[in-house]
Design an enzyme around this catalytic site. Structure first.
Site, short mmCIF file in Angstrom:
data_model
loop_
_atom_site.label_atom_id
_atom_site.label_comp_id
_atom_site.label_asym_id
_atom_site.label_seq_id
_atom_site.Cartn_x
_atom_site.Cartn_y
_atom_site.Cartn_z
N ASP A 199 -21.28 -23.15 37.99
CA ASP A 199 -20.02 -23.83 37.68
C ASP A 199 -19.73 -25.02 38.59
OD1 ASP A 199 -19.54 -22.09 39.79
OD2 ASP A 199 -17.49 -21.63 39.19
N GLY A 206 -47.54 -20.39 53.12
CA GLY A 206 -48.15 -19.16 52.62
C GLY A 206 -47.19 -18.18 51.98
N ASN A 236 -57.22 -7.60 41.03
CA ASN A 236 -57.95 -6.81 42.03
C ASN A 236 -57.06 -5.77 42.69
OD1 ASN A 236 -56.40 -8.54 43.57
ND2 ASN A 236 -58.14 -9.63 44.48
N GLU A 283 -53.87 -8.92 52.62
CA GLU A 283 -53.19 -8.01 53.52
C GLU A 283 -54.07 -6.79 53.83
OE1 GLU A 283 -51.64 -9.65 51.22
OE2 GLU A 283 -49.82 -10.50 52.11
N ASP A 308 -53.11 -10.93 41.39
CA ASP A 308 -52.17 -10.10 40.62
C ASP A 308 -50.93 -9.73 41.42
OD1 ASP A 308 -53.55 -8.39 42.31
OD2 ASP A 308 -54.18 -7.00 40.73
N HIS A 339 -18.74 -17.36 45.53
CA HIS A 339 -19.96 -17.94 46.12
C HIS A 339 -19.74 -18.39 47.58
CE1 HIS A 339 -21.41 -17.57 42.15
NE2 HIS A 339 -21.39 -18.82 41.74
N GLY A 358 -53.81 -5.45 43.81
CA GLY A 358 -52.87 -5.51 44.93
C GLY A 358 -53.10 -6.66 45.88
N GLU A 417 -33.77 -19.76 40.93
CA GLU A 417 -33.79 -20.86 41.90
C GLU A 417 -35.02 -20.86 42.79
OE1 GLU A 417 -29.45 -20.28 40.80
OE2 GLU A 417 -31.12 -18.93 41.36
#
Length: 578
Positions: free
Chosen positions: A40, A425, A483, A489, A456, A126, A485, A62
């Protein structure tokens, strides 16, 4: 309208409202599409986009919009993002921070409560409920090179011009706070007859000449000089000067992971990707054995250097940057690389320059001969195979993870633009950036393919942006590497940990869920090398337009060797103690 405002407005020779002024300036600096979401506090401003020949993208959220604005700017040169106060802008701030970190020029316009509401400290939605209407601008100030609060119509036009120039010249985001009651205030439109000067201030001649003479002396006395092209050569628009220098000298040139696509990889003097200990052995030997390394736009982050594993000596290094130069151990502030490179190229005496010939020692131009067509697709075979699939002028977007490292082993054809986010990253960035990059190419009047390689796990963060890609009928090929996951990591920590797992989606079915038509979209799943090889050779797959969505099945613990080495270095760095 106050009496003073009325007098000021009557004195304007070509009155236009603030929104028209701002959006006309965006158009003049090259922006054609604006990402963001309505709220708004920005709705009235959005009404003026069509009048200024700007297309509203209509992003899904966003965060995705900020990623898309990042990708658009990397292809088109600069971008704009519009969000609403508080809830909208905070959702976007991660993407803006990434653009700041990676030096990408994004104009972030935030529609905010009226100046009267702000002065009265009204308890509005907001807000934090404490009457502080500057708190979010203060948050964004740390990830913006300029902040403009458009509160006073007498100053608005000058504020806009200054802020947009800062965005472009410094190649970093800016923040513009646009109150709802200022949108239709009148400003001097005659200023629009003169476009904003976006030229870079030239170096002080004597300082520049001194640095150039030092570099020439160093190069003329070298026997094994090499060039290392990095991210800032791209971000700060020094690629034309770098190309001219390489065309004249034919010196061996290497790129960093962030600098990939800064040079023409089809040229005989291109040697491959240098990233310290994760480099191809021959690349490592040539760069680290050089007696002079001319580093253009260096950005020595951990992932860009494979865990700070460079073995080059500053004694043998010339560093050229956007705002300073370093020759061996001497630094020269305020001397910018563009002007220096131009003069070095002009004044270099080729009769005094020793140029070593090298073989192309980086990734192989083609994959190994296909054997075992029924074998699962592995990273070692996949990325060189992609070299054959790519075409001239493709845009290649790689996500943080296996793709960012695997692409090192892909040789780019002429004119390919490579996009990555090695420094910031933020996983999921590449989906939004792909949409923005493809739209940037379309807005530039090009039908270039935009090709995304996405893990993925990362894809699940921002998958909704596929709907925006199809909504705008963008020419995208999207490979989801299935693959199971978060592979990068797993190599850093927690190979079998549950927190590195993701739920297996039926990824390609999202094309249908998000409204893809059978005429303009197509979806595929490849389970082995033979199926992938056949798909990459398929003429319809290569030449058709619109969305092509491909699930690529890979093993969960298969990764490029460069990722393994960098992840090991990252794990050690995370565990360091004084």
């Amino acid at each position: 309208m106050s009496a003073s405002m009325d007098i000021r407005t009557k004195s304007l020779s070509k009155p236009v409202n603030v929104a028209q002024y701002l959006f006309t300036r965006l158009y003049q600096i090259g922006i054609r599409s604006v990402h963001g979401l309505p709220g708004d506090y920005n709705l009235v401003a959005l009404d003026y986009l069509p009048e200024c020949n700007l297309k509203w993208v209509g992003s899904v959220n966003e965060l995705n919009a900020s990623y898309a604005a990042d990708g658009y700017a990397r292809v088109k040169g600069i971008s704009a993002l519009i969000t609403t106060f508080g809830v909208g802008e905070l959702s976007a701030i991660n993407g803006i921070a990434g653009a700041y970190s990676e030096m990408v020029p994004v104009v972030h316009i935030v529609g905010c409560p009226s100046t009267i509401s702000q002065r009265n400290g009204m308890l509005l939605h907001h807000t934090l409920g404490n009457g502080d209407f500057n708190v979010f601008a203060d948050m964004s100030a740390s990830v913006s090179c300029a902040v403009a609060k458009l509160n006073d119509p007498a100053e608005v036009a000058a504020q806009i011009d200054h802020t947009l120039r800062e965005c472009y010249i410094k190649s970093r985001p800016v923040y513009i706070m646009l109150p709802s009651d200022v949108v239709e205030d009148q400003v001097e439109g005659a200023r629009l007859d003169t476009e904003i000067d976006l030229s870079i201030v030239e170096n002080e001649p004597e300082r520049e000449d001194y640095v150039v003479d030092l570099i020439l002396k160093t190069l003329h006395s070298s026997k094994k000089a090499v060039v290392l092209a990095d991210a800032c050569a791209i971000r700060h628009r020094a690629v034309p000067e770098l190309t001219a220098f390489l065309d004249k000298t034919n010196l061996p040139v290497f790129v960093t992971p962030m600098g990939k696509s800064a040079v023409d990889e089809t040229k005989e003097n291109y040697g491959g990707v240098y990233a310290g200990d994760a480099s191809h052995p021959d690349v490592k030997a040539l760069v680290e054995g050089a007696d002079v390394v001319l580093a253009v736009g260096g950005l020595k982050s951990d992932f860009n250097t494979a865990g700070f594993s460079y073995k080059t000596s500053q004694l043998n290094t010339i560093d050229l940057h956007s705002d300073h130069c370093v020759v061996r151990y001497s630094e020269y502030p305020g001397v910018k690389m563009g002007g220096v490179l131009r003069k070095v190229t002009e004044r270099l005496d080729m009769s005094k320059l020793s140029v070593q010939k090298i073989a192309h020692v980086g990734p192989q131009a083609v994959a190994e001969k296909l054997e075992g067509a029924d074998q699962i697709i592995d990273q070692k075979w996949f990325w060189p195979r992609v070299s054959d699939f790519l075409k001239e002028n493709d845009i290649v977007v790689t996500e943080t993870g296996t793709a960012n490292f695997g692409i090192w082993d892909t040789k780019f054809p002429k004119g390919v633009t490579g996009l990555n986010q090695v420094l910031w990253g933020s996983i999921g960035w590449a989906v939004g950036a792909c949409q923005g990059a493809a739209l940037g190419a379309k807005d530039a009047g090009s039908d270039r393919r935009t090709i995304l390689f996405e893990g993925d796990g990362s894809f699940q963060l921002t998958a909704q942006e596929v709907s925006t890609m199809m909504r705008h009928d963008l020419n995208i090929i999207l490979f989801v590497l299935c693959n199971d996951g978060y592979t990068i990591e797993r190599f850093i920590h927690g190979e079998e940990a549950e927190y590195n797992d993701v739920v297996e989606w039926k990824y390609k079915e999202l094309v249908t869920v998000f409204g893809g038509s059978e005429q303009r979209t197509k979806k595929y799943r490849v389970n082995n090398k033979g199926e992938l090889d056949a798909l990459l050779n398929d003429q319809d797959f290569n030449d058709r337009k619109g969305m092509r969505f491909v699930e690529v099945v890979m093993d969960r613990m298969d990764a490029p060797n460069s990722l393994r080495l960098t992840a090991e270095a990252s794990a050690k760095n995370n565990a360091r103690r004084e």
